[in-house]
Design an enzyme around this catalytic site. Structure first.
Site, mmCIF file in Angstrom:
data_model
loop_
_atom_site.group_PDB
_atom_site.id
_atom_site.type_symbol
_atom_site.label_atom_id
_atom_site.label_comp_id
_atom_site.label_asym_id
_atom_site.label_seq_id
_atom_site.Cartn_x
_atom_site.Cartn_y
_atom_site.Cartn_z
ATOM 1 N N SER A 8 0.849 -1.202 0.000
ATOM 2 C CA SER A 8 0.000 0.000 0.000
ATOM 3 C C SER A 8 0.879 1.243 0.000
ATOM 4 C CB SER A 8 -0.879 0.020 1.255
ATOM 5 O OG SER A 8 -1.331 1.346 1.475
ATOM 6 N N HIS A 33 -1.270 -1.278 -4.153
ATOM 7 C CA HIS A 33 -2.536 -0.906 -3.497
ATOM 8 C C HIS A 33 -2.549 0.593 -3.259
ATOM 9 C CE1 HIS A 33 -6.042 -1.884 -0.940
ATOM 10 N NE2 HIS A 33 -5.579 -0.997 -0.081
ATOM 11 N N ASP A 35 -4.539 3.672 -1.660
ATOM 12 C CA ASP A 35 -5.581 4.011 -0.674
ATOM 13 C C ASP A 35 -6.108 5.415 -0.889
ATOM 14 O OD1 ASP A 35 -3.829 2.088 1.729
ATOM 15 O OD2 ASP A 35 -5.858 1.721 0.977
ATOM 16 N N MET A 37 -8.750 8.249 0.267
ATOM 17 C CA MET A 37 -9.567 8.627 1.423
ATOM 18 C C MET A 37 -10.074 10.055 1.247
ATOM 19 S SD MET A 37 -7.143 7.099 4.440
ATOM 20 C CE MET A 37 -6.383 5.489 4.259
ATOM 21 N N HIS A 66 -8.377 1.311 -3.682
ATOM 22 C CA HIS A 66 -9.273 1.087 -2.544
ATOM 23 C C HIS A 66 -9.938 2.415 -2.203
ATOM 24 C CE1 HIS A 66 -9.441 -0.062 2.039
ATOM 25 N NE2 HIS A 66 -10.641 0.059 1.504
ATOM 26 N N MET A 68 -11.972 4.582 -0.051
ATOM 27 C CA MET A 68 -12.564 4.797 1.268
ATOM 28 C C MET A 68 -13.213 6.171 1.245
ATOM 29 S SD MET A 68 -9.409 3.192 3.404
ATOM 30 C CE MET A 68 -8.326 3.405 1.996
ATOM 31 N N MET A 137 -11.326 -5.772 5.746
ATOM 32 C CA MET A 137 -10.525 -4.819 6.512
ATOM 33 C C MET A 137 -10.175 -5.449 7.853
ATOM 34 S SD MET A 137 -9.963 -2.268 4.634
ATOM 35 C CE MET A 137 -9.138 -1.311 5.901
ATOM 36 N N GLY A 145 -0.211 1.589 9.752
ATOM 37 C CA GLY A 145 0.507 1.384 11.006
ATOM 38 C C GLY A 145 -0.341 0.951 12.185
ATOM 39 N N ASP A 177 -6.503 -6.458 4.527
ATOM 40 C CA ASP A 177 -5.899 -5.126 4.474
ATOM 41 C C ASP A 177 -5.881 -4.484 5.863
ATOM 42 O OD1 ASP A 177 -6.797 -2.101 2.596
ATOM 43 O OD2 ASP A 177 -5.065 -2.621 3.815
ATOM 44 N N GLY A 178 -4.666 -4.352 6.403
ATOM 45 C CA GLY A 178 -4.537 -3.631 7.673
ATOM 46 C C GLY A 178 -3.786 -4.432 8.714
HETATM 47 C C1 DX5 Z 1 -6.137 1.587 5.860
HETATM 48 C C2 DX5 Z 1 -5.764 1.220 4.435
HETATM 49 C C3 DX5 Z 1 -4.705 0.144 4.414
HETATM 50 C C4 DX5 Z 1 -3.413 0.604 5.069
HETATM 51 C C5 DX5 Z 1 -2.599 -0.593 5.436
HETATM 52 O O1 DX5 Z 1 -7.305 2.353 5.839
HETATM 53 O O2 DX5 Z 1 -6.874 0.743 3.723
HETATM 54 O O3 DX5 Z 1 -4.446 -0.252 3.057
HETATM 55 O O4 DX5 Z 1 -2.684 1.424 4.191
HETATM 56 O O5 DX5 Z 1 -1.525 -0.111 6.174
HETATM 57 P P1 DX5 Z 1 -0.756 -1.055 7.187
HETATM 58 O O6 DX5 Z 1 -0.296 -2.242 6.365
HETATM 59 O O7 DX5 Z 1 0.380 -0.181 7.674
HETATM 60 O O8 DX5 Z 1 -1.719 -1.450 8.250
HETATM 61 ZN ZN ZN Z 2 -6.389 -0.158 1.698
#
Ligand code: DX5
Ligand code: ZN
Length: 222
Positions: A8, A33, A35, A37, A66, A68, A137, A145, A177-178
């Site tokens: 990601s 990936h 992200d 937001m 992705h 969000m 998720m 993190g 993911d996460g």
């Molecule tokens: C969180 C994202 C994830 C995130 C994962 O909302 O959708 O893709 O970047 O990050 P790590 O692997 O650091 O948990």
């Molecule tokens: Zn993600």
């Protein structure tokens, strides 16, 4: 399906994003990936279609976007136009999920549906035949993190059984993911995940991207 690794970019060094993505690809990442937001669906604001457009010429690898965001249907055309191969929307953000999934596929991309930790698998019952990917998720979305939510493993296993019961296990990717690290990669893969997203475990200051990706490969071979 062999387990794919999707770094990601959320945790990448955005001052050198192209180089970081190149490093991940050269080190064997399968997908990238991305992200997205909007500061409304999640309490963080990241990037838009222009970053997908900037990354597209770098690689033929899958750009796994992705969303969000609220009202994802408004931006899906722009992300597909920018070069997204997969567009994943949140079940929780889509009043008309079937229409939104159809919109993604009509534009020529693969369609994913993401579930937040508290959203039951049962909400996928009637959309499963239409999707290419389910994103489980394993943290509350919004930030990299965070710590892996342990009950996610059982949810992945139940989803894997749900797909197998319908004979869909070959056509639908299970992406998690996460909080995914080399230390829990085997656990989630054994539960049925076919795509692992990892941000801070890959793009961090402790080690180089290539070493972090190698650690995942090692863990998955074990
Ligand atoms: C969180 C994202 C994830 C995130 C994962 O909302 O959708 O893709 O970047 O990050 P790590 O692997 O650091 O948990
Ligand atoms: Zn993600």
């Amino acid at each position: 399906m062999t387990v794919k690794l999707a770094p990601s970019i959320l945790s990448a060094d955005f001052a050198h994003l192209g180089r970081q993505v190149q490093e991940a690809i050269d080190a064997g990442a399968d997908w990238i990936h991305v992200d997205v937001m909007d500061g409304h669906f999640v309490p963080n604001l990241t990037i838009g279609p222009l970053v997908v457009k900037a990354l597209r010429p770098l690689t033929d690898h899958v750009l796994d976007v992705h969303l969000m965001i609220e009202h994802p249907e408004r931006l899906i055309p722009a992300f597909v136009e920018a070069g997204a191969d997969i567009v994943t929307v949140h079940q929780e953000a889509c009043v008309h999920l079937h229409r939104t999934v159809q919109q993604i596929k009509d534009l020529g991309a693969r369609a994913g549906v993401a579930l937040n930790p508290a959203t039951p698998l049962s909400t996928l019952e009637d959309i499963l035949p239409y999707v290419d990917l389910v994103l489980v998720m394993s943290v509350n979305p919004g930030f990299g993190g965070q710590s892996y939510i342990p009950s996610s493993t059982d949810k992945i296993a139940r989803l894997s059984k749900m797909l197998a019961r319908r004979g869909l296990e070959k056509q639908i990717e299970i992406e998690v993911d996460g909080g995914i690290k080399a230390a829990n990669a085997a656990e989630v893969a054994q539960a049925g995940a076919t795509v692992l997203v990892a941000g801070s475990a890959i793009f961090n200051q402790q080690a180089h991207v290539a070493a972090n990706i190698a650690a995942f490969r090692q863990a998955l071979r074990a």
